[in-house]
Design a protein around this motif. Structure first.
Motif, PDB file in Angstrom:
ATOM      1  N   ILE A 146       0.791  -1.366  -0.249  1.00  0.00           N
ATOM      2  CA  ILE A 146       0.170   0.081   0.037  1.00  0.00           C
ATOM      3  C   ILE A 146       0.921   1.234  -0.071  1.00  0.00           C
ATOM      4  CG2 ILE A 146      -1.760  -1.341   1.094  1.00  0.00           C
ATOM      5  CD1 ILE A 146      -1.046   0.305   3.511  1.00  0.00           C
ATOM      6  N   ALA A 147       2.013   1.126  -0.525  1.00  0.00           N
ATOM      7  CA  ALA A 147       2.960   2.184  -0.546  1.00  0.00           C
ATOM      8  C   ALA A 147       2.337   3.545  -1.358  1.00  0.00           C
ATOM      9  CB  ALA A 147       4.348   1.837  -1.348  1.00  0.00           C
ATOM     10  N   SER A 148       1.547   3.536  -2.147  1.00  0.00           N
ATOM     11  CA  SER A 148       1.019   4.601  -2.773  1.00  0.00           C
ATOM     12  C   SER A 148       0.119   5.189  -1.802  1.00  0.00           C
ATOM     13  CB  SER A 148       0.197   4.495  -4.100  1.00  0.00           C
ATOM     14  OG  SER A 148      -0.616   3.383  -3.682  1.00  0.00           O
ATOM     15  N   VAL A 149      -0.716   4.648  -1.103  1.00  0.00           N
ATOM     16  CA  VAL A 149      -1.527   5.287   0.056  1.00  0.00           C
ATOM     17  C   VAL A 149      -1.080   5.823   1.169  1.00  0.00           C
ATOM     18  CG1 VAL A 149      -3.377   4.648   1.739  1.00  0.00           C
ATOM     19  CG2 VAL A 149      -3.602   3.575  -0.598  1.00  0.00           C
ATOM     20  N   LEU A 150       0.291   5.091   1.310  1.00  0.00           N
ATOM     21  CA  LEU A 150       1.077   5.697   2.474  1.00  0.00           C
ATOM     22  C   LEU A 150       1.563   7.022   1.989  1.00  0.00           C
ATOM     23  CD1 LEU A 150       3.272   2.642   3.749  1.00  0.00           C
ATOM     24  CD2 LEU A 150       1.004   3.357   4.576  1.00  0.00           C
ATOM     25  N   LEU A 151       1.984   7.248   0.847  1.00  0.00           N
ATOM     26  CA  LEU A 151       2.482   8.426   0.495  1.00  0.00           C
ATOM     27  C   LEU A 151       1.313   9.633   0.296  1.00  0.00           C
ATOM     28  CD1 LEU A 151       4.820   7.358  -2.568  1.00  0.00           C
ATOM     29  CD2 LEU A 151       5.567   8.502  -0.662  1.00  0.00           C
ATOM     30  N   TYR A 152       0.278   9.079  -0.324  1.00  0.00           N
ATOM     31  CA  TYR A 152      -1.062   9.962  -0.471  1.00  0.00           C
ATOM     32  C   TYR A 152      -1.431  10.775   0.820  1.00  0.00           C
ATOM     33  CZ  TYR A 152      -5.686  11.331  -1.103  1.00  0.00           C
ATOM     34  OH  TYR A 152      -6.903  12.041  -1.586  1.00  0.00           O
ATOM     35  N   ARG A 153      -1.297   9.810   2.106  1.00  0.00           N
ATOM     36  CA  ARG A 153      -1.790  10.192   3.452  1.00  0.00           C
ATOM     37  C   ARG A 153      -0.782  11.013   4.154  1.00  0.00           C
ATOM     38  NH1 ARG A 153      -6.929  10.404   2.708  1.00  0.00           N
ATOM     39  NH2 ARG A 153      -8.146   8.846   3.454  1.00  0.00           N
ATOM     40  N   SER A 154       0.600  10.961   3.647  1.00  0.00           N
ATOM     41  CA  SER A 154       1.626  11.498   4.451  1.00  0.00           C
ATOM     42  C   SER A 154       2.076  12.685   3.571  1.00  0.00           C
ATOM     43  CB  SER A 154       2.615  10.676   4.900  1.00  0.00           C
ATOM     44  OG  SER A 154       3.211   9.889   3.747  1.00  0.00           O
ATOM     45  N   LEU A 155       2.710  12.230   2.646  1.00  0.00           N
ATOM     46  CA  LEU A 155       3.606  13.315   1.707  1.00  0.00           C
ATOM     47  C   LEU A 155       2.532  14.180   1.044  1.00  0.00           C
ATOM     48  CD1 LEU A 155       5.932  14.693   0.307  1.00  0.00           C
ATOM     49  CD2 LEU A 155       5.780  12.921  -1.461  1.00  0.00           C
ATOM     50  N   GLY A 156       1.340  13.584   0.611  1.00  0.00           N
ATOM     51  CA  GLY A 156       0.273  14.211  -0.104  1.00  0.00           C
ATOM     52  C   GLY A 156      -0.178  15.649   0.544  1.00  0.00           C
ATOM     53  N   PRO A 157      -0.543  15.685   1.780  1.00  0.00           N
ATOM     54  CA  PRO A 157      -1.087  16.967   2.236  1.00  0.00           C
ATOM     55  C   PRO A 157      -0.016  17.876   2.207  1.00  0.00           C
ATOM     56  CG  PRO A 157      -1.789  14.997   3.523  1.00  0.00           C
ATOM     57  CD  PRO A 157      -0.813  14.494   2.744  1.00  0.00           C
ATOM     58  N   THR A 158       1.234  17.675   2.196  1.00  0.00           N
ATOM     59  CA  THR A 158       2.416  18.745   2.279  1.00  0.00           C
ATOM     60  C   THR A 158       2.636  19.393   0.812  1.00  0.00           C
ATOM     61  OG1 THR A 158       4.201  17.376   1.623  1.00  0.00           O
ATOM     62  CG2 THR A 158       3.380  17.521   4.094  1.00  0.00           C
ATOM     63  N   LEU A 159       1.965  18.730  -0.121  1.00  0.00           N
ATOM     64  CA  LEU A 159       2.138  19.277  -1.659  1.00  0.00           C
ATOM     65  C   LEU A 159       1.487  20.645  -1.836  1.00  0.00           C
ATOM     66  CD1 LEU A 159       2.468  15.842  -3.573  1.00  0.00           C
ATOM     67  CD2 LEU A 159       4.297  17.200  -2.425  1.00  0.00           C
TER      68      LEU A 159
END
Length: 749
Positions: free
Chosen positions: A511-524
């Motif tokens: 689920i690497a993409s979901v981990l990125l979406y929920r962590s890195l995503g909001p900072t973009l």
């Protein structure tokens, strides 16, 4: 601010466009001059994209099917909870491999599809398909075994452009198609060679048009390859350096009866020899093949012969030839060199190429009592009821599933059969991108920003949010505080270490993409959370091709280069060039272990040796129907509103003057087209570009769309009401949509 940059979503080129709004309507559309590939060019089709954006069958709320077959609105919490539970129940009862995924985004919306794998892998799903398995998998299979990768033609620098079964004047698929075709045709030092049964707009411009008899492309191409060998026109020194396993295929081509095969193909031997000699004499040949052969008889053999023409003349891996592109994302996955054998589908045993099950076997995989049959299906941004062969059988198959969930923007023919319909924003209401980055020598990527917000009265979720919530509903998303804390340090160095550490757990790697979406995503910036899945791709690309990335103007060393590439993508609303080839770099990207081209594919050489006589005619169905011709006002079926078509609104049957006269048909009269699976009545267009015995229907018609009073109206013929799933290539399973045996009769009133 009046003009907002985005891209067309109607073909694989995804030309840059700019949109001027009038409220929620697209008032004007023009080409985006800042786009690095299309440079302001666009054809006429995207100028009417408002018909997509503001369609009357737009989905606005999650829907659940009632026991009586009607739909009811539900809230997102209910939809997510029940959909996740439904798929989990199928997994627990029958195994994850009985869950099937179809889609992944269509022509323009790949970004959402980059998150679907997290949910599918968590469920244990292994099987998927999409439109590429109707078109390109035969070519993928051949290219993999020969080259270990795919190639694309460098039209900007070639002196011979070879189009096989392709009419880029209408189908596009290459950057700036029409200006490029004109430039080649007007240059006395360059040549345009077209292989097509029809005298298309592209064929009209050609120096050599090989008007092959429908379905005999393999004979024609074998004759051309035979000329190269028998007249000793092959690039011996280049082959000695870059190719292996050539003896058997060259021996087979040495024995090709050129005169006989030319006659079978219906092309003068003189023209066949002229075309082969021009290719052999060229400094650089760029080949593009397309659906005209990829959806016809002997399609995989034809793709093999196409590549043989290129390899035998040394037209691979150099400027002006066919080169392996630097792909930004994993559009194509390979199996032969890494696995040594092909995967097959669980019931039919069909070859799985590039991870894709052939679309023509999906119904067979469902409509059986086999214990491993597909029992649940998630369809994302696709409409297999309309797009896959034998629509009646596909409808039966979807109705037989235990669970069908559809993610889309409109109430499609497939969505109407779903248990749950999950509405997404349109491609102009969310962050989006495409992974069709096939250009050479320069590759570009375009992360598209929203042009406008979703409708205020709609309750929509972008696909990354849907998949994140579905994974959370399954209980597989951990506490992400360590990732968020690492991001709080101000750069992504600590985050990268924390993220890679988390991926050491195989369950979390799924689920690497979901981990990125929920962590890195909001900072973009600017709400670009969906772009989080691009971050590891940027790093992977920069690590694999650092010099090419730096030639594109991205600076940095090591991980810094990947970070700068990712940031440049976020900061480029019209897209950017992310890599530039140095001349003749392409051969270094071959995917074979020895970095050599392997010429002989034994089973396909046997096919060439045993082509024999041409395709046998069926007296009951004497015509060859091309089911799905691309015309000026046809496109992919995100254009559901028939009002978008200025010309040919009902989708005429094109027929030659000789056949029309014989059948007593006049322009505008009604004809009945009958195949082994169905029959339709359509208006006639007499067209002198077709050979006698060859008729065509356009793609993109036969959709059910609400009329002004809300009642559904079907305009034109749906081609796949006439096609048969069993008519498919024996290697790749791709359909024979361009070679459907048919009968044509005048309709008498």
């Amino acid at each position: 601010m009046d003009w907002r940059p985005t891209a067309c979503v109607l073909c694989a080129c995804n030309c840059g466009i700019e949109i001027k709004l009038d409220g929620r309507r697209f008032e004007r559309i023009r080409g985006d001059k800042a786009h690095p590939s299309s440079q302001g060019y666009t054809c006429e089709k995207p100028l009417r994209l408002d018909h997509y954006q503001n369609g009357r069958d737009r989905l606005t709320h999650p829907l659940r099917r009632r026991p009586d077959g009607s739909f009811e609105q539900v809230d997102w919490d209910t939809a997510i909870r029940e959909v996740a539970a439904g798929f989990a129940a199928v997994r627990d009862a029958h195994g994850g491999e009985t869950i099937f995924y179809y889609g992944g985004g269509g022509q323009g919306n790949h970004l959402g599809g980059s998150y679907s794998g997290a949910f599918m892998r968590t469920l244990g799903a292994r099987h998927r398909s999409n439109a590429l398995a109707q078109e390109k998998t035969g070519l993928f299979w051949v290219a993999d075994r020969m080259l270990g990768t795919i190639t694309t033609g460098d039209l900007d620098h070639c002196d011979v452009a070879l189009f096989v079964g392709k009419n880029p004047w209408q189908s596009h698929g290459v950057p700036r198609a029409r200006p490029t075709l004109r430039e080649i045709s007007r240059d006395p030092d360059r040549s345009l060679i077209v292989i097509d049964p029809r005298r298309t707009e592209t064929a009209e411009l050609a120096d050599i048009h090989l008007a092959v008899r429908p379905g005999t492309d393999a004979w024609l191409l074998a004759a051309m390859a035979g000329v190269l060998v028998q007249e000793d026109l092959i690039a011996h020194r280049w082959l000695e350096e870059h190719a292996v396993e050539s003896e058997r295929v060259i021996d087979a081509l040495r024995r090709v009866p050129i005169s006989e095969y030319s006659a079978t193909a219906g092309v003068e031997e003189r023209l066949v020899r002229d075309a082969a000699r021009r290719i052999a004499a060229a400094r650089g040949v760029a080949l593009h093949e397309d659906l005209g052969v990829q959806m016809s008889l002997h399609s995989t053999v034809t793709s093999y012969l196409d590549l043989l023409l290129m390899v035998l003349t040394g037209n691979v891996g150099r400027r002006g030839t066919n080169n392996p592109p630097i792909l930004f994302g994993p559009l194509v996955t390979y199996s032969h060199w890494g696995r040594g054998r092909d995967r097959v589908s669980p019931v039919v045993g069909a070859r799985v190429i590039s991870g894709l099950v052939p679309t023509n076997v999906i119904a067979e995989e469902i409509l059986t009592d086999h214990p491993r049959r597909y029992r649940a299906m998630l369809v994302e941004s696709a409409n297999p009821v309309h797009s896959v062969a034998d629509s009646p059988r596909m409808r039966d198959a979807l109705d037989a599933l235990d669970l069908l969930v559809v993610i889309d923007v409109a109430m499609t023919e497939t969505a109407r059969r779903a248990d749950y319909v999950l509405p997404a924003p349109t491609q102009f209401e969310k962050w989006e991108a495409t992974f069709f980055n096939l250009e050479t020598p320069d590759n570009y990527f375009h992360l598209r920003r929203p042009v406008l917000d979703p409708p205020p009265d709609a309750d929509l979720l972008p696909e990354p949010e849907m998949y994140a919530r579905l994974c959370e509903a399954l209980g597989v998303v951990p506490d992400l505080a360590p990732l968020r804390e690492a991001l709080a340090e101000g750069d992504r160095t600590a985050f990268s270490a924390a993220f890679l550490g988390m991926l050491a757990d195989p369950a979390l790697a799924k689920i690497a993409s979901v981990l990125l979406y929920r962590s890195l995503g909001p900072t973009l910036p600017d709400g670009a959370a969906a772009a989080a899945s691009l971050w590891p791709l940027a790093h992977k690309l920069a690590a694999a091709h650092p010099e090419s990335v730096r030639r594109a103007g991205i600076e940095g060393e090591g991980p810094q280069l990947g970070e700068h590439l990712f940031d440049a993508i976020l900061a480029s609303p019209s897209g950017l060039v992310f890599s530039k080839d140095a001349p003749d770099d392409g051969l270094g990207r071959l995917g074979t272990p020895d970095k050599k081209i392997h010429l002989t594919i034994p089973e396909l050489v046997e096919e060439i040796e045993n082509l024999g006589a041409g395709p046998a005619a069926d007296p009951e169905f004497p015509f060859v129907l091309s089911a799905g011709e691309r015309r000026a006002f046809t496109a992919n079926t995100i254009f559901r509103d028939p009002a978008w078509r200025k010309r040919d609104p009902s989708g005429t049957l094109r027929i030659s003057p000789a056949d029309a006269a014989r059948l007593g048909l006049t322009g505008g009269a009604m004809a009945r087209v009958t195949t082994r699976t169905g029959s339709v009545e359509v208006p006639v267009e007499i067209h002198d570009g077709l050979q006698p015995g060859h008729v065509s229907l356009p793609n993109g018609l036969g959709l059910s769309y609400p009329g002004p009073d809300g009642a559904p109206v079907v305009t034109g013929a749906a081609p796949n009401e006439l096609t048969a799933a069993g008519d498919r290539d024996p290697y790749a399973g791709t359909p024979w949509h361009k070679h459907v045996p048919a009968r044509v009769e005048a309709v008498t009133i």
